[in-house]
Motif scaffolding. Structure first.
Motif, PDB file in Angstrom:
ATOM      1  N   CYS A  38       0.842  -1.190   0.000  1.00 27.87           N
ATOM      2  CA  CYS A  38       0.000   0.000   0.000  1.00 27.87           C
ATOM      3  C   CYS A  38       0.879   1.242   0.000  1.00 27.87           C
ATOM      4  O   CYS A  38       1.891   1.311   0.708  1.00 27.87           O
ATOM      5  CB  CYS A  38      -0.912  -0.008   1.231  1.00 27.87           C
ATOM      6  SG  CYS A  38      -1.940   1.473   1.367  1.00 27.87           S
ATOM      7  N   ARG A  44       1.008  -4.988   3.499  1.00 29.57           N
ATOM      8  CA  ARG A  44       1.134  -5.978   2.432  1.00 29.57           C
ATOM      9  C   ARG A  44      -0.265  -6.468   2.076  1.00 29.57           C
ATOM     10  O   ARG A  44      -0.992  -6.979   2.930  1.00 29.57           O
ATOM     11  CB  ARG A  44       1.999  -7.143   2.881  1.00 29.57           C
ATOM     12  CG  ARG A  44       2.315  -8.103   1.776  1.00 29.57           C
ATOM     13  CD  ARG A  44       3.434  -9.031   2.209  1.00 29.57           C
ATOM     14  NE  ARG A  44       3.876  -9.821   1.078  1.00 29.57           N
ATOM     15  CZ  ARG A  44       3.672 -11.109   0.953  1.00 29.57           C
ATOM     16  NH1 ARG A  44       3.056 -11.775   1.900  1.00 29.57           N
ATOM     17  NH2 ARG A  44       4.104 -11.745  -0.104  1.00 29.57           N
ATOM     18  N   VAL A  45      -0.656  -6.294   0.815  1.00 27.67           N
ATOM     19  CA  VAL A  45      -1.991  -6.629   0.352  1.00 27.67           C
ATOM     20  C   VAL A  45      -1.868  -7.689  -0.731  1.00 27.67           C
ATOM     21  O   VAL A  45      -1.080  -7.535  -1.660  1.00 27.67           O
ATOM     22  CB  VAL A  45      -2.710  -5.383  -0.218  1.00 27.67           C
ATOM     23  CG1 VAL A  45      -4.098  -5.727  -0.696  1.00 27.67           C
ATOM     24  CG2 VAL A  45      -2.741  -4.263   0.801  1.00 27.67           C
ATOM     25  N   ARG A  54      -7.587  -1.900  -3.930  1.00 28.50           N
ATOM     26  CA  ARG A  54      -7.785  -1.084  -2.740  1.00 28.50           C
ATOM     27  C   ARG A  54      -7.130  -1.792  -1.556  1.00 28.50           C
ATOM     28  O   ARG A  54      -7.217  -3.002  -1.429  1.00 28.50           O
ATOM     29  CB  ARG A  54      -9.271  -0.915  -2.483  1.00 28.50           C
ATOM     30  CG  ARG A  54      -9.611  -0.005  -1.335  1.00 28.50           C
ATOM     31  CD  ARG A  54     -11.099   0.158  -1.196  1.00 28.50           C
ATOM     32  NE  ARG A  54     -11.644   0.984  -2.261  1.00 28.50           N
ATOM     33  CZ  ARG A  54     -11.982   2.257  -2.112  1.00 28.50           C
ATOM     34  NH1 ARG A  54     -11.835   2.837  -0.952  1.00 28.50           N
ATOM     35  NH2 ARG A  54     -12.480   2.938  -3.105  1.00 28.50           N
ATOM     36  N   CYS A  55      -6.484  -1.018  -0.689  1.00 27.48           N
ATOM     37  CA  CYS A  55      -5.878  -1.572   0.522  1.00 27.48           C
ATOM     38  C   CYS A  55      -6.980  -2.046   1.451  1.00 27.48           C
ATOM     39  O   CYS A  55      -7.966  -1.335   1.685  1.00 27.48           O
ATOM     40  CB  CYS A  55      -5.015  -0.525   1.209  1.00 27.48           C
ATOM     41  SG  CYS A  55      -4.280  -1.079   2.757  1.00 27.48           S
ATOM     42  N   LYS A  56      -6.806  -3.213   2.018  1.00 21.70           N
ATOM     43  CA  LYS A  56      -7.817  -3.770   2.917  1.00 21.70           C
ATOM     44  C   LYS A  56      -7.758  -3.132   4.310  1.00 21.70           C
ATOM     45  O   LYS A  56      -8.714  -3.229   5.071  1.00 21.70           O
ATOM     46  CB  LYS A  56      -7.647  -5.280   3.004  1.00 21.70           C
ATOM     47  CG  LYS A  56      -7.992  -5.978   1.699  1.00 21.70           C
ATOM     48  CD  LYS A  56      -7.740  -7.458   1.775  1.00 21.70           C
ATOM     49  CE  LYS A  56      -8.228  -8.207   0.569  1.00 21.70           C
ATOM     50  NZ  LYS A  56      -7.617  -7.905  -0.684  1.00 21.70           N
ATOM     51  N   ASP A  57      -6.635  -2.451   4.634  1.00 20.97           N
ATOM     52  CA  ASP A  57      -6.501  -1.817   5.944  1.00 20.97           C
ATOM     53  C   ASP A  57      -7.009  -0.372   5.948  1.00 20.97           C
ATOM     54  O   ASP A  57      -7.844  -0.003   6.765  1.00 20.97           O
ATOM     55  CB  ASP A  57      -5.042  -1.836   6.404  1.00 20.97           C
ATOM     56  CG  ASP A  57      -4.549  -3.241   6.688  1.00 20.97           C
ATOM     57  OD1 ASP A  57      -5.389  -4.133   6.926  1.00 20.97           O
ATOM     58  OD2 ASP A  57      -3.322  -3.442   6.675  1.00 20.97           O
ATOM     59  N   HIS A  60      -6.811   2.889   0.791  1.00 20.34           N
ATOM     60  CA  HIS A  60      -6.059   3.648  -0.206  1.00 20.34           C
ATOM     61  C   HIS A  60      -6.024   2.885  -1.526  1.00 20.34           C
ATOM     62  O   HIS A  60      -5.979   1.658  -1.536  1.00 20.34           O
ATOM     63  CB  HIS A  60      -4.645   3.904   0.317  1.00 20.34           C
ATOM     64  CG  HIS A  60      -3.909   4.978  -0.392  1.00 20.34           C
ATOM     65  ND1 HIS A  60      -4.284   6.298  -0.316  1.00 20.34           N
ATOM     66  CD2 HIS A  60      -2.822   4.941  -1.191  1.00 20.34           C
ATOM     67  CE1 HIS A  60      -3.451   7.027  -1.039  1.00 20.34           C
ATOM     68  NE2 HIS A  60      -2.551   6.218  -1.572  1.00 20.34           N
ATOM     69  N   LEU A  63      -1.427   1.080  -5.026  1.00 16.72           N
ATOM     70  CA  LEU A  63      -0.691  -0.110  -4.597  1.00 16.72           C
ATOM     71  C   LEU A  63       0.523  -0.289  -5.495  1.00 16.72           C
ATOM     72  O   LEU A  63       0.447  -0.090  -6.703  1.00 16.72           O
ATOM     73  CB  LEU A  63      -1.589  -1.348  -4.673  1.00 16.72           C
ATOM     74  CG  LEU A  63      -2.852  -1.324  -3.822  1.00 16.72           C
ATOM     75  CD1 LEU A  63      -3.664  -2.577  -4.063  1.00 16.72           C
ATOM     76  CD2 LEU A  63      -2.518  -1.195  -2.353  1.00 16.72           C
TER      77      LEU A  63
END
Length: 77
Positions: A38, A44-45, A54-57, A60, A63
């Protein structure tokens, strides 16, 4: 001198870019997902084909693909 006919090597279900062939094996988690970093939170995605980028956290959308762990060497001439 006997010559055998040339036979094209069969790759079965693999292609030239599959992770079993060595290309991208350092970045791939399993056969269908790829690891990204991200741009906002550096998490780490892992994404599969068809997943939203899209970042899961943090959510954002920027990537970056992880760098390869393989040694890359060029010959200077």
């Amino acid at each position: 001198m006997s010559r055998e006919a040339y036979q094209v090597p069969s790759m079965g279900t693999q292609n030239a870019f599959s992770t079993d062939a060595g290309y991208g094996s350092a970045m791939a988690v399993d056969k269908s997902s790829v690891a990204y970093l991200c741009g906002e939170c550096s998490a780490r995605v892992t994404l599969k084909s068809g997943d939203q980028i899209r970042c899961k956290d943090c959510g954002h959308r920027v990537l970056y693909k992880e760098r390869t762990k393989r040694m890359v060497q060029f010959e200077a001439r």
